[in-house]
Design an enzyme around this catalytic site. Structure first.
Site, PDB file in Angstrom:
ATOM      1  CE1 TYR A 160       8.664   1.714  10.144  1.00 57.85           C
ATOM      2  CE2 TYR A 160       9.440   0.989   8.137  1.00 57.85           C
ATOM      3  CZ  TYR A 160       9.310   0.973   9.573  1.00 57.85           C
ATOM      4  OH  TYR A 160       9.205  -0.201  10.487  1.00 57.85           O
ATOM      5  CB  THR A 182      11.803  -2.835   8.930  1.00 63.42           C
ATOM      6  OG1 THR A 182      11.739  -2.789   6.985  1.00 63.42           O
ATOM      7  CG2 THR A 182      12.685  -1.775   8.760  1.00 63.42           C
ATOM      8  CG  ASP A 183      12.141  -5.247   4.162  1.00 63.52           C
ATOM      9  OD1 ASP A 183      11.330  -5.154   4.411  1.00 63.52           O
ATOM     10  OD2 ASP A 183      11.877  -6.478   3.033  1.00 63.52           O
ATOM     11  CD  GLU A 184       9.298  -0.667   5.161  1.00 69.22           C
ATOM     12  OE1 GLU A 184       9.347   0.414   4.261  1.00 69.22           O
ATOM     13  OE2 GLU A 184       8.345  -1.190   4.949  1.00 69.22           O
ATOM     14  CE  LYS A 243      12.662  -0.685  13.245  1.00 67.45           C
ATOM     15  NZ  LYS A 243      11.667  -0.429  14.624  1.00 67.45           N
TER      16      LYS A 243
HETATM   17  P1  NAD Z   1       2.789  -2.230  14.841  1.00 64.01           P
HETATM   18  O1  NAD Z   1       2.756  -0.240  15.060  1.00 64.01           O
HETATM   19  O2  NAD Z   1       1.586  -2.452  14.720  1.00 64.01           O
HETATM   20  O3  NAD Z   1       2.882  -1.730  16.573  1.00 64.01           O
HETATM   21  C1  NAD Z   1       3.951  -0.924  17.406  1.00 64.01           C
HETATM   22  C2  NAD Z   1       4.210  -0.994  19.008  1.00 64.01           C
HETATM   23  O4  NAD Z   1       4.587   0.640  19.599  1.00 64.01           O
HETATM   24  C3  NAD Z   1       1.593  -0.015  19.119  1.00 64.01           C
HETATM   25  O5  NAD Z   1       1.590  -1.756  20.189  1.00 64.01           O
HETATM   26  C4  NAD Z   1       2.105   0.875  20.129  1.00 64.01           C
HETATM   27  O6  NAD Z   1       1.357   1.485  20.662  1.00 64.01           O
HETATM   28  C5  NAD Z   1       3.363   0.803  19.979  1.00 64.01           C
HETATM   29  N1  NAD Z   1       4.817   2.080  20.603  1.00 64.01           N
HETATM   30  C6  NAD Z   1       4.403   3.105  19.663  1.00 64.01           C
HETATM   31  N2  NAD Z   1       5.687   4.085  19.945  1.00 64.01           N
HETATM   32  C7  NAD Z   1       5.375   3.829  21.444  1.00 64.01           C
HETATM   33  C8  NAD Z   1       6.038   5.044  22.117  1.00 64.01           C
HETATM   34  N3  NAD Z   1       6.537   5.547  22.213  1.00 64.01           N
HETATM   35  N4  NAD Z   1       6.444   3.961  23.177  1.00 64.01           N
HETATM   36  C9  NAD Z   1       5.702   3.020  23.954  1.00 64.01           C
HETATM   37  N5  NAD Z   1       4.708   1.970  23.167  1.00 64.01           N
HETATM   38  C10 NAD Z   1       4.635   2.081  21.757  1.00 64.01           C
HETATM   39  O7  NAD Z   1       3.951  -2.349  14.767  1.00 64.01           O
HETATM   40  P2  NAD Z   1       4.403  -3.886  14.140  1.00 64.01           P
HETATM   41  O8  NAD Z   1       3.957  -3.643  12.926  1.00 64.01           O
HETATM   42  O9  NAD Z   1       3.845  -4.481  14.798  1.00 64.01           O
HETATM   43  O10 NAD Z   1       5.872  -3.197  13.905  1.00 64.01           O
HETATM   44  C11 NAD Z   1       6.810  -3.605  14.756  1.00 64.01           C
HETATM   45  C12 NAD Z   1       8.489  -3.870  14.588  1.00 64.01           C
HETATM   46  O11 NAD Z   1       8.133  -4.443  14.115  1.00 64.01           O
HETATM   47  C13 NAD Z   1       8.462  -2.565  14.948  1.00 64.01           C
HETATM   48  O12 NAD Z   1       9.604  -2.063  15.159  1.00 64.01           O
HETATM   49  C14 NAD Z   1       8.493  -2.329  12.924  1.00 64.01           C
HETATM   50  O13 NAD Z   1       9.300  -0.865  12.888  1.00 64.01           O
HETATM   51  C15 NAD Z   1       9.279  -3.650  12.728  1.00 64.01           C
HETATM   52  N6  NAD Z   1       9.125  -4.407  11.947  1.00 64.01           N
HETATM   53  C16 NAD Z   1       8.077  -5.055  10.890  1.00 64.01           C
HETATM   54  C17 NAD Z   1       7.410  -5.087   9.550  1.00 64.01           C
HETATM   55  C18 NAD Z   1       5.551  -5.279   9.532  1.00 64.01           C
HETATM   56  O14 NAD Z   1       5.960  -5.749   8.396  1.00 64.01           O
HETATM   57  N7  NAD Z   1       4.911  -4.846   9.922  1.00 64.01           N
HETATM   58  C19 NAD Z   1       7.831  -5.327   9.435  1.00 64.01           C
HETATM   59  C20 NAD Z   1       9.603  -5.642   9.818  1.00 64.01           C
HETATM   60  C21 NAD Z   1       9.849  -4.596  10.814  1.00 64.01           C
HETATM   61  P1  TYD Z   2       2.240  -1.047   3.462  1.00 62.63           P
HETATM   62  O1  TYD Z   2       1.574  -2.068   4.053  1.00 62.63           O
HETATM   63  O2  TYD Z   2       1.814   0.061   3.449  1.00 62.63           O
HETATM   64  O3  TYD Z   2       4.075  -1.697   3.648  1.00 62.63           O
HETATM   65  P2  TYD Z   2       5.409  -1.155   3.503  1.00 62.63           P
HETATM   66  O4  TYD Z   2       4.814   0.289   3.055  1.00 62.63           O
HETATM   67  O5  TYD Z   2       5.655  -0.850   4.552  1.00 62.63           O
HETATM   68  O6  TYD Z   2       5.997  -1.660   2.548  1.00 62.63           O
HETATM   69  O7  TYD Z   2       2.434  -0.917   1.872  1.00 62.63           O
HETATM   70  C1  TYD Z   2       2.508  -2.404   0.986  1.00 62.63           C
HETATM   71  C2  TYD Z   2       2.593  -1.958  -0.744  1.00 62.63           C
HETATM   72  O8  TYD Z   2       1.684  -1.573  -0.714  1.00 62.63           O
HETATM   73  C3  TYD Z   2       3.520  -0.964  -0.664  1.00 62.63           C
HETATM   74  O9  TYD Z   2       4.045  -0.136  -1.747  1.00 62.63           O
HETATM   75  C4  TYD Z   2       2.426   0.499  -0.780  1.00 62.63           C
HETATM   76  C5  TYD Z   2       1.115  -0.446  -1.310  1.00 62.63           C
HETATM   77  N1  TYD Z   2      -0.136   0.310  -1.056  1.00 62.63           N
HETATM   78  C6  TYD Z   2      -1.068   0.990  -1.498  1.00 62.63           C
HETATM   79  O10 TYD Z   2      -1.213   0.748  -2.456  1.00 62.63           O
HETATM   80  N2  TYD Z   2      -2.026   0.924  -0.755  1.00 62.63           N
HETATM   81  C7  TYD Z   2      -2.862   0.617   0.171  1.00 62.63           C
HETATM   82  O11 TYD Z   2      -3.599   1.440   0.722  1.00 62.63           O
HETATM   83  C8  TYD Z   2      -1.845   0.999   1.206  1.00 62.63           C
HETATM   84  C9  TYD Z   2      -2.012   0.890   2.656  1.00 62.63           C
HETATM   85  C10 TYD Z   2      -0.003   0.628   0.807  1.00 62.63           C
END
Ligand code: NAD
Ligand code: TYD
Length: 352
Positions: A157, A131-133, A161
């Protein structure tokens, strides 16, 4: 036939990646390893569940013995590692789950891959999705994150990561394990669990519930359509250089409050409600602890070196996303029963 292990393939991004790989690469066998936590849902994979080149494995990446036996038995050629605890607010409430899954889980996978590949790394790849975070927070006028930006994570989180990214790099530097990492900005699209901002707000608009805006709503995120991210993952997996990192982003920054206003406009419109109906639902609530002000991605490297750039225009992706949630209210209902209600009550009723 190449054997590719995708972890976390029942989650939001993982399910899009699994479907892309199963449909596009018939000469790969795709193994999807997922624990099926609250965030994992096999409903997300209905369209490919019976494909001959697909196998689902229920399992936990924190179980080192299970992981090493799985790698020994299957002799995977490639790993795309997405399994993670992924929600910042949950990491603030329960950091240990993030430390176990994101750090220990990643280490177990690295060890298992090293054990079966050592001495013959040719044609093998361990691809870590991050992630960019990890880069921390930008000021309003700062330049976007590049691959050289020093790591400065603030939430449990992002710290977990960052730790896993460091481990992946350490296995490349120390053992020569063929690895690659990508760091992506916020994804949006179908099948995202409604704890994240956009699906949570769509669900709440549908149910006439408050839209919780943290702080003043001035935090900025870069948004990328999830299928563009899946395409970028495909591109990095096949063309990325070993030992490298690629930033992935949408060049699409929004302040949260502006994004929520746009969401209201589109959702009300698709629900045939008069313009502005759901404005009254906007509710400013207590800010997230350690809330990063701004994320922005400089994605020049993946664009110039690998030729990837986003294909889906934001207006199009956003409208498609809202339509998907409205058309799939059963999916939304299924994932918002049970545990979700406890989570929601804890997170939001206590925030007021
Ligand atoms: P998500 O929470 O929707 O999915 C995570 C999946 O991992 C789920 O299916 C869960 O069951 C599985 N999981 C969790 N713990 C586990 C374990 N101990 N063993 C096996 N499986 C397990 O997450 P997402 O949003 O799809 O993100 C996927 C990846 O991409 C993550 O690594 C996250 O850090 C990264 N990422 C997400 C975003 C975003 O915007 N959502 C952005 C950048 C990077
Ligand atoms: P989120 O979807 O949780 O992603 P991330 O924290 O990984 O960026 O949140 C996106 C942005 O929205 C973040 O600045 C937090 C804010 N946010 C709210 O204002 N209200 C909400 O209910 C949630 C879940 C997030």
């Amino acid at each position: 036939m190449k054997k590719i292990l995708i972890t976390g393939g029942a989650g939001f991004i993982g399910s899009h990646v699994v479907k892309l790989f199963v449909n596009k690469y018939v000469d790969y066998h795709v193994f999807n390893l997922d624990k099926l936590t609250y965030a994992g849902n096999l409903e997300n994979l209905k369209s490919i569940e019976n494909s001959p080149n697909y196998t689902f494995i229920k399992g936990d990446i924190t179980d080192g013995l299970f992981i090493s036996q799985l790698f020994e038995n299957q002799q995977f050629d490639g790993v795309i590692h997405l399994a993670a605890e992924s929600h910042v607010d949950r990491s603030i409430a329960d950091p240990m789950a993030f430390i176990h899954t994101n750090i220990v889980g990643t280490a177990n996978l690295l060890n298992a891959a090293l054990k079966i590949w050592e001495g013959h790394f040719e044609g093998k790849l361990f691809y870590h999705i991050s992630t960019d975070e990890v880069y921390g927070s930008l000021g309003e006028n700062d330049a976007a994150f590049t691959e050289q930006t020093p790591y400065c994570p603030h939430s449990p989180y992002s710290a977990s990561k960052a730790a896993s990214d460091h481990l992946v790099r350490a296995y490349y530097d120390t053992y020569g394990l063929p690895t690659v990492i990508s760091n992506c900005s916020n994804n949006y699209g179908p099948y995202q669990f409604p704890e994240k901002l956009l699906p949570l707000c769509i669900n709440n608009i549908l149910n006439n519930k408050p839209l919780p805006v943290y702080g003043k709503g001035l935090n900025v995120r870069d948004w990328l359509y999830v299928k563009d991210h899946a395409d970028a993952i495909d591109c990095v997996f096949h063309a990325g250089e070993k030992g490298q990192t690629y930033n992935i982003g949408g060049n699409n920054e929004w302040r949260n409050i502006d994004l929520i206003e746009k969401l209201i406009e589109i959702t009300d419109n698709q629900l045939n409600r008069p313009k502005g109906t759901s404005q009254k639902l906007i509710t400013f609530v207590k800010d997230r602890a350690g809330h990063d002000l701004r994320y922005a991605i400089n994605a020049k490297k993946i664009h110039t070196q690998l030729g990837w750039c986003p294909k889906v225009a934001f207006d199009e992706g956003f409208a498609l996303t809202v339509k998907w949630y409205l058309d799939n209210s059963d999916w939304l209902k299924n994932v918002t029963t049970g545990e979700y209600q406890n989570y929601y009550n804890k997170m939001y009723l206590e925030r007021k």
